[in-house]
Design a protein around this motif. Structure first.
Motif, PDB file in Angstrom:
ATOM      1  N   PHE A   1      29.101 -13.938 -26.119  1.00  0.00           N
ATOM      2  CA  PHE A   1      28.270 -13.288 -27.138  1.00  0.00           C
ATOM      3  C   PHE A   1      28.973 -12.022 -27.595  1.00  0.00           C
ATOM      4  O   PHE A   1      29.335 -11.167 -26.787  1.00  0.00           O
ATOM      5  N   ASP A   2      29.196 -11.904 -28.898  1.00  0.00           N
ATOM      6  CA  ASP A   2      29.846 -10.748 -29.492  1.00  0.00           C
ATOM      7  C   ASP A   2      28.772  -9.834 -30.086  1.00  0.00           C
ATOM      8  O   ASP A   2      28.127 -10.198 -31.074  1.00  0.00           O
ATOM      9  N   PRO A   3      28.536  -8.649 -29.488  1.00  0.00           N
ATOM     10  CA  PRO A   3      27.467  -7.771 -29.986  1.00  0.00           C
ATOM     11  C   PRO A   3      27.736  -7.202 -31.370  1.00  0.00           C
ATOM     12  O   PRO A   3      26.797  -6.801 -32.069  1.00  0.00           O
ATOM     13  N   THR A   4      28.987  -7.153 -31.799  1.00  0.00           N
ATOM     14  CA  THR A   4      29.314  -6.599 -33.118  1.00  0.00           C
ATOM     15  C   THR A   4      28.919  -7.545 -34.246  1.00  0.00           C
ATOM     16  O   THR A   4      28.554  -7.110 -35.339  1.00  0.00           O
TER      17      THR A   4
ATOM     18  N   GLY B   1      23.429 -16.610 -15.831  1.00  0.00           N
ATOM     19  CA  GLY B   1      23.917 -15.325 -15.380  1.00  0.00           C
ATOM     20  C   GLY B   1      25.118 -14.863 -16.175  1.00  0.00           C
ATOM     21  O   GLY B   1      25.753 -15.628 -16.888  1.00  0.00           O
ATOM     22  N   SER B   2      25.404 -13.564 -16.040  1.00  0.00           N
ATOM     23  CA  SER B   2      26.566 -12.995 -16.701  1.00  0.00           C
ATOM     24  C   SER B   2      27.792 -13.201 -15.832  1.00  0.00           C
ATOM     25  O   SER B   2      27.749 -13.019 -14.616  1.00  0.00           O
ATOM     26  N   VAL B   3      28.876 -13.606 -16.456  1.00  0.00           N
ATOM     27  CA  VAL B   3      30.124 -13.822 -15.730  1.00  0.00           C
ATOM     28  C   VAL B   3      30.978 -12.565 -15.757  1.00  0.00           C
ATOM     29  O   VAL B   3      31.453 -12.081 -14.743  1.00  0.00           O
ATOM     30  N   THR B   4      31.165 -11.999 -16.942  1.00  0.00           N
ATOM     31  CA  THR B   4      31.936 -10.759 -17.057  1.00  0.00           C
ATOM     32  C   THR B   4      31.655 -10.105 -18.394  1.00  0.00           C
ATOM     33  O   THR B   4      31.086 -10.707 -19.303  1.00  0.00           O
ATOM     34  N   LEU B   5      32.053  -8.850 -18.500  1.00  0.00           N
ATOM     35  CA  LEU B   5      31.832  -8.068 -19.705  1.00  0.00           C
ATOM     36  C   LEU B   5      33.123  -7.344 -20.047  1.00  0.00           C
ATOM     37  O   LEU B   5      33.628  -6.551 -19.256  1.00  0.00           O
ATOM     38  N   TRP B   6      33.693  -7.635 -21.223  1.00  0.00           N
ATOM     39  CA  TRP B   6      34.933  -6.990 -21.631  1.00  0.00           C
ATOM     40  C   TRP B   6      34.648  -5.595 -22.172  1.00  0.00           C
ATOM     41  O   TRP B   6      33.509  -5.240 -22.487  1.00  0.00           O
ATOM     42  N   SER B   7      35.718  -4.795 -22.308  1.00  0.00           N
ATOM     43  CA  SER B   7      35.575  -3.418 -22.756  1.00  0.00           C
ATOM     44  C   SER B   7      35.042  -3.326 -24.188  1.00  0.00           C
ATOM     45  O   SER B   7      34.451  -2.323 -24.575  1.00  0.00           O
ATOM     46  N   ASN B   8      35.241  -4.375 -24.985  1.00  0.00           N
ATOM     47  CA  ASN B   8      34.746  -4.367 -26.358  1.00  0.00           C
ATOM     48  C   ASN B   8      33.281  -4.777 -26.466  1.00  0.00           C
ATOM     49  O   ASN B   8      32.734  -4.876 -27.558  1.00  0.00           O
ATOM     50  N   GLY B   9      32.643  -5.016 -25.314  1.00  0.00           N
ATOM     51  CA  GLY B   9      31.232  -5.364 -25.304  1.00  0.00           C
ATOM     52  C   GLY B   9      30.954  -6.849 -25.283  1.00  0.00           C
ATOM     53  O   GLY B   9      29.802  -7.270 -25.132  1.00  0.00           O
ATOM     54  N   GLU B  10      31.984  -7.679 -25.454  1.00  0.00           N
ATOM     55  CA  GLU B  10      31.786  -9.125 -25.445  1.00  0.00           C
ATOM     56  C   GLU B  10      31.341  -9.577 -24.047  1.00  0.00           C
ATOM     57  O   GLU B  10      31.956  -9.213 -23.047  1.00  0.00           O
ATOM     58  N   THR B  11      30.269 -10.342 -24.016  1.00  0.00           N
ATOM     59  CA  THR B  11      29.693 -10.788 -22.756  1.00  0.00           C
ATOM     60  C   THR B  11      29.904 -12.287 -22.581  1.00  0.00           C
ATOM     61  O   THR B  11      29.654 -13.063 -23.504  1.00  0.00           O
ATOM     62  N   PHE B  12      30.348 -12.681 -21.404  1.00  0.00           N
ATOM     63  CA  PHE B  12      30.512 -14.089 -21.074  1.00  0.00           C
ATOM     64  C   PHE B  12      29.411 -14.491 -20.106  1.00  0.00           C
ATOM     65  O   PHE B  12      29.182 -13.811 -19.098  1.00  0.00           O
ATOM     66  N   MET B  13      28.728 -15.590 -20.422  1.00  0.00           N
ATOM     67  CA  MET B  13      27.576 -16.014 -19.632  1.00  0.00           C
ATOM     68  C   MET B  13      27.717 -17.468 -19.206  1.00  0.00           C
ATOM     69  O   MET B  13      28.418 -18.254 -19.845  1.00  0.00           O
TER      70      MET B  13
ATOM     71  N   GLY C   1      22.646   2.951  -5.483  1.00  0.00           N
ATOM     72  CA  GLY C   1      21.626   3.321  -4.514  1.00  0.00           C
ATOM     73  C   GLY C   1      20.489   4.148  -5.074  1.00  0.00           C
ATOM     74  O   GLY C   1      19.521   4.425  -4.361  1.00  0.00           O
ATOM     75  N   VAL C   2      20.566   4.543  -6.348  1.00  0.00           N
ATOM     76  CA  VAL C   2      19.523   5.377  -6.963  1.00  0.00           C
ATOM     77  C   VAL C   2      18.661   4.515  -7.878  1.00  0.00           C
ATOM     78  O   VAL C   2      19.149   3.942  -8.849  1.00  0.00           O
ATOM     79  N   LYS C   3      17.376   4.442  -7.577  1.00  0.00           N
ATOM     80  CA  LYS C   3      16.481   3.561  -8.323  1.00  0.00           C
ATOM     81  C   LYS C   3      16.380   3.941  -9.797  1.00  0.00           C
ATOM     82  O   LYS C   3      16.392   3.071 -10.678  1.00  0.00           O
ATOM     83  N   ASP C   4      16.299   5.236 -10.090  1.00  0.00           N
ATOM     84  CA  ASP C   4      16.130   5.676 -11.477  1.00  0.00           C
ATOM     85  C   ASP C   4      17.372   5.467 -12.329  1.00  0.00           C
ATOM     86  O   ASP C   4      17.331   5.702 -13.548  1.00  0.00           O
ATOM     87  N   SER C   5      18.484   5.051 -11.710  1.00  0.00           N
ATOM     88  CA  SER C   5      19.722   4.857 -12.479  1.00  0.00           C
ATOM     89  C   SER C   5      19.818   3.461 -13.089  1.00  0.00           C
ATOM     90  O   SER C   5      20.766   3.170 -13.813  1.00  0.00           O
ATOM     91  N   TRP C   6      18.840   2.577 -12.824  1.00  0.00           N
ATOM     92  CA  TRP C   6      18.852   1.247 -13.426  1.00  0.00           C
ATOM     93  C   TRP C   6      18.552   1.360 -14.921  1.00  0.00           C
ATOM     94  O   TRP C   6      17.548   1.944 -15.316  1.00  0.00           O
ATOM     95  N   ILE C   7      19.438   0.816 -15.747  1.00  0.00           N
ATOM     96  CA  ILE C   7      19.215   0.808 -17.191  1.00  0.00           C
ATOM     97  C   ILE C   7      19.517  -0.590 -17.745  1.00  0.00           C
ATOM     98  O   ILE C   7      20.345  -1.312 -17.201  1.00  0.00           O
ATOM     99  N   LYS C   8      18.836  -0.937 -18.829  1.00  0.00           N
ATOM    100  CA  LYS C   8      19.114  -2.210 -19.493  1.00  0.00           C
ATOM    101  C   LYS C   8      20.246  -1.979 -20.491  1.00  0.00           C
ATOM    102  O   LYS C   8      20.094  -1.232 -21.450  1.00  0.00           O
ATOM    103  N   VAL C   9      21.378  -2.615 -20.260  1.00  0.00           N
ATOM    104  CA  VAL C   9      22.551  -2.388 -21.103  1.00  0.00           C
ATOM    105  C   VAL C   9      22.781  -3.512 -22.106  1.00  0.00           C
ATOM    106  O   VAL C   9      23.475  -3.315 -23.102  1.00  0.00           O
ATOM    107  N   VAL C  10      22.226  -4.693 -21.826  1.00  0.00           N
ATOM    108  CA  VAL C  10      22.400  -5.832 -22.720  1.00  0.00           C
ATOM    109  C   VAL C  10      21.084  -6.584 -22.831  1.00  0.00           C
ATOM    110  O   VAL C  10      20.402  -6.812 -21.827  1.00  0.00           O
ATOM    111  N   SER C  11      20.709  -6.959 -24.040  1.00  0.00           N
ATOM    112  CA  SER C  11      19.561  -7.826 -24.260  1.00  0.00           C
ATOM    113  C   SER C  11      19.935  -8.801 -25.369  1.00  0.00           C
ATOM    114  O   SER C  11      20.094  -8.414 -26.521  1.00  0.00           O
ATOM    115  N   ILE C  12      20.101 -10.059 -24.988  1.00  0.00           N
ATOM    116  CA  ILE C  12      20.604 -11.074 -25.906  1.00  0.00           C
ATOM    117  C   ILE C  12      19.529 -12.135 -26.134  1.00  0.00           C
ATOM    118  O   ILE C  12      19.004 -12.702 -25.172  1.00  0.00           O
ATOM    119  N   PRO C  13      19.168 -12.425 -27.381  1.00  0.00           N
ATOM    120  CA  PRO C  13      18.177 -13.480 -27.638  1.00  0.00           C
ATOM    121  C   PRO C  13      18.714 -14.838 -27.219  1.00  0.00           C
ATOM    122  O   PRO C  13      19.888 -15.150 -27.441  1.00  0.00           O
TER     123      PRO C  13
END
Length: 283
Positions: free
Chosen positions: A220-223, A198-210, A176-188
């Motif tokens: 996508f594995d950020p490491t 769209g994003s399906v889920t994000l695991w604790s290790n940072g792996e993103t499923f789209m 509910g707080v507008k200033d709390s929006w942050i970009k957490v992932v940016s994938i080329p």
């Protein structure tokens, strides 16, 4: 419906001759502990209507038999004008007692609307400042629910030759707080013949499923910075579908509506979960 244990609950059919049912939504009130179903009706077959009637039905183990009839739906009046006048809507997740929706006008993002199942009313949430100019095509945006936070996925089709198109994920860290929006992932985006939807889920290790249009599921594995196509059901023809996260549950629907009202699925295949694969991905 709980496909894991093959149970479902029949929903009372509409009984309005002069209205079309446009859509349904399922939610839960954390205050009363009741599951509720909301439906939108219009005198037109389409959402584009000056008036969209909203009705709600409560799923309860205390239901009387006569409440199964169509008159068990309660009218909540009409949806707000901005909801009715929206020419496109993207349904989102259930979070904090509310069901969320992206609204657009003329194909461009306009606002974030949600229906609160506690007080049974509509309200609006602030969006990231990047979208305040309302020039982003809503077809490039979608919802995600990651780490119990509301997120917006955005396919940025940048004209910058160095940056190029990318898949961005914005997270509202303080609901509910507008200033709390942050970009957490940016994938080329390296799949020129398709589009990251769209994003399906994000695991604790940072792996993103789209969800990748025409190709299915992509990780996508950020490491390592590497992409990997995940084998899914092979479609015989090119069709449009949707991939959503699913958390298996053994909770019986008897606990929601009582033993008299729930039913078993007698046909269809049970969902099979590869437990070892699930545990490996979750760790």
């Amino acid at each position: 419906c709980n496909p894991i244990i093959n149970e479902y609950v029949p929903i009372p059919q509409p009984n309005r001759d002069n209205y079309w049912v446009l859509d349904f939504g399922l939610g839960f009130s954390p205050v009363t502990g009741q599951y509720k179903i909301i439906r939108y009706l219009s005198a037109s077959k389409f959402y584009l209507s000056s008036q969209v009637l909203v009705e709600i039905h409560e799923l309860s183990s205390d239901m009387e038999e006569e409440e199964e009839a169509s008159d068990s739906w309660r009218s909540l009046g009409f949806a707000p004008p901005s909801f009715c006048n929206s020419t496109c809507k993207e349904k989102g997740p259930f979070l904090n007692g509310a069901l969320h929706c992206l609204l657009g006008i003329g194909g461009f993002f306009e606002s974030i609307c949600c229906f609160d199942f506690v007080d049974e009313s509509f309200r609006f949430l602030p969006s990231p400042s990047q979208f305040d100019d309302h020039k982003e095509p809503i077809r490039h945006m979608n919802f995600a629910l990651l780490r119990n936070c509301l997120c917006i996925t955005h396919f940025s089709n940048s004209n910058d030759q160095l940056l190029g198109p990318s898949f961005d994920l914005w997270m509202m860290t303080d609901y509910g707080v507008k200033d709390s929006w942050i970009k957490v992932v940016s994938i080329p985006d390296r799949y020129k013949d398709s589009m990251l939807i769209g994003s399906v889920t994000l695991w604790s290790n940072g792996e993103t499923f789209m969800w990748l249009l025409s190709s299915g599921l992509l990780s996508f594995d950020p490491t390592t910075g590497r992409f990997k196509l995940i084998e899914t059901y092979k479609w015989k023809t090119q069709i449009f579908g949707e991939i959503i996260p699913f958390v298996p549950s053994l909770v019986s629907l008897k606990n929601v509506v009582g033993e008299h009202y729930f039913k078993n699925l007698e046909r269809g295949r049970r969902v099979r979960i590869n437990q070892k694969c699930f545990e490996k991905r979750s760790s």
